[in-house]
Design a protein around this motif. Structure first.
Motif, short mmCIF file in Angstrom:
data_model
loop_
_atom_site.label_atom_id
_atom_site.label_comp_id
_atom_site.label_asym_id
_atom_site.label_seq_id
_atom_site.Cartn_x
_atom_site.Cartn_y
_atom_site.Cartn_z
N ILE A 2 6.38 9.51 -10.66
CA ILE A 2 5.73 9.83 -8.96
C ILE A 2 6.83 9.13 -8.47
N HIS A 3 6.86 10.13 -7.59
CA HIS A 3 8.79 10.33 -7.01
C HIS A 3 8.24 9.85 -6.01
N ALA A 4 8.88 8.37 -5.34
CA ALA A 4 8.61 8.12 -4.15
C ALA A 4 9.97 7.58 -3.43
N LYS A 5 9.36 8.64 -1.80
CA LYS A 5 10.49 7.59 -1.93
C LYS A 5 10.65 6.57 -1.29
N PRO A 6 12.01 5.40 -0.72
CA PRO A 6 12.26 4.06 -0.28
C PRO A 6 11.90 4.74 0.73
N VAL A 7 11.77 4.08 1.61
CA VAL A 7 11.64 4.64 3.49
C VAL A 7 11.60 3.25 4.53
N GLN A 8 11.87 2.00 3.49
CA GLN A 8 11.93 0.56 4.25
C GLN A 8 12.15 -0.36 3.88
N ARG A 9 13.24 -0.84 3.67
CA ARG A 9 13.51 -2.35 3.17
C ARG A 9 13.89 -3.46 3.96
N PHE A 12 12.29 -9.30 1.89
CA PHE A 12 10.53 -8.89 1.42
C PHE A 12 9.91 -8.04 0.14
N GLY A 13 10.87 -7.20 0.22
CA GLY A 13 11.04 -5.60 -0.90
C GLY A 13 10.87 -4.52 -0.31
N THR A 14 10.63 -3.41 -1.36
CA THR A 14 11.03 -2.12 -0.72
C THR A 14 9.08 -1.27 -0.54
N LEU A 15 9.74 -0.47 0.50
CA LEU A 15 8.34 -0.14 0.91
C LEU A 15 8.59 1.64 0.78
N TYR A 16 7.64 2.14 -0.24
CA TYR A 16 7.66 3.78 -0.86
C TYR A 16 6.28 4.46 -0.02
N ARG A 17 6.84 5.73 -0.35
CA ARG A 17 5.83 6.66 0.18
C ARG A 17 5.52 7.66 -0.90
N ALA A 18 4.44 8.46 -1.58
CA ALA A 18 4.55 9.08 -2.03
C ALA A 18 3.58 10.43 -1.78
N THR A 19 3.71 11.50 -1.58
CA THR A 19 2.99 12.30 -1.61
C THR A 19 2.47 13.43 -2.35
N PHE A 20 1.52 14.02 -3.18
CA PHE A 20 1.28 15.13 -4.25
C PHE A 20 0.81 16.05 -3.69
N GLN A 54 4.11 -0.88 7.82
CA GLN A 54 5.36 0.16 8.15
C GLN A 54 6.57 -0.68 7.60
N SER A 55 6.32 -1.44 6.90
CA SER A 55 7.39 -2.34 6.46
C SER A 55 6.66 -3.62 5.21
N ALA A 56 8.14 -3.55 4.53
CA ALA A 56 7.39 -4.72 3.56
C ALA A 56 7.37 -5.86 4.10
N HIS A 57 7.36 -6.26 4.59
CA HIS A 57 7.06 -8.01 5.14
C HIS A 57 5.98 -7.50 5.15
N GLU A 58 5.08 -6.90 6.11
CA GLU A 58 4.09 -6.10 6.19
C GLU A 58 3.32 -6.41 5.13
N ALA A 59 3.77 -5.02 4.19
CA ALA A 59 2.76 -5.14 3.10
C ALA A 59 2.83 -5.85 2.03
N VAL A 60 3.71 -7.06 1.89
CA VAL A 60 3.28 -8.33 1.34
C VAL A 60 2.46 -9.62 2.24
N ALA A 61 2.51 -9.71 3.14
CA ALA A 61 2.06 -10.60 4.30
C ALA A 61 0.44 -9.61 3.75
N LEU A 62 0.16 -8.50 3.65
CA LEU A 62 -1.37 -8.59 3.19
C LEU A 62 -2.07 -8.37 2.00
N THR A 63 -0.94 -8.35 0.95
CA THR A 63 -1.61 -9.17 -0.80
C THR A 63 -1.97 -9.60 -0.35
N PHE A 64 -1.89 -10.89 0.47
CA PHE A 64 -1.98 -12.72 0.59
C PHE A 64 -2.90 -12.51 1.65
#
Length: 77
Positions: A2-9, A12-20, A54-64
């Motif tokens: 998968i060739h995901a592109k980092p879109v935000q860092r 809390f981490g790095t957010l990636y998106r990939a389109t197939f 929209q952000s790694a912070h939001e993504a990590v928060a949602l996992t909790f």
């Protein structure tokens, strides 16, 4: 692969998106465990998250099950 592109860092981490080629997409956050392994290394994890993130912070928060406003860890153990 998968060739995901980092879109935000952020801290809390790095957010990636990939389109197939078939139009499906994937949004994921890459995080590093804050607790070292016995050999001193730190494990990294890639977690799928909702595409609305929209952000790694939001993504990590949602996992909790939290919003970024409510996920503000002072100390990680």
């Amino acid at each position: 692969a998968i060739h995901a592109k980092p879109v935000q860092r952020d801290d809390f981490g790095t957010l990636y998106r990939a389109t197939f080629p078939d139009g499906l997409s994937l949004t994921a956050v890459r995080v590093t465990n804050s607790t070292p392994e016995p050999d001193g290394t730190y494990k990294e994890y890639v977690l799928p998250v909702p595409p609305k993130c929209q952000s790694a912070h939001e993504a990590v928060a949602l996992t909790f099950g939290l919003t970024p406003r409510h996920y503000q860890p002072v100390r990680q153990t």
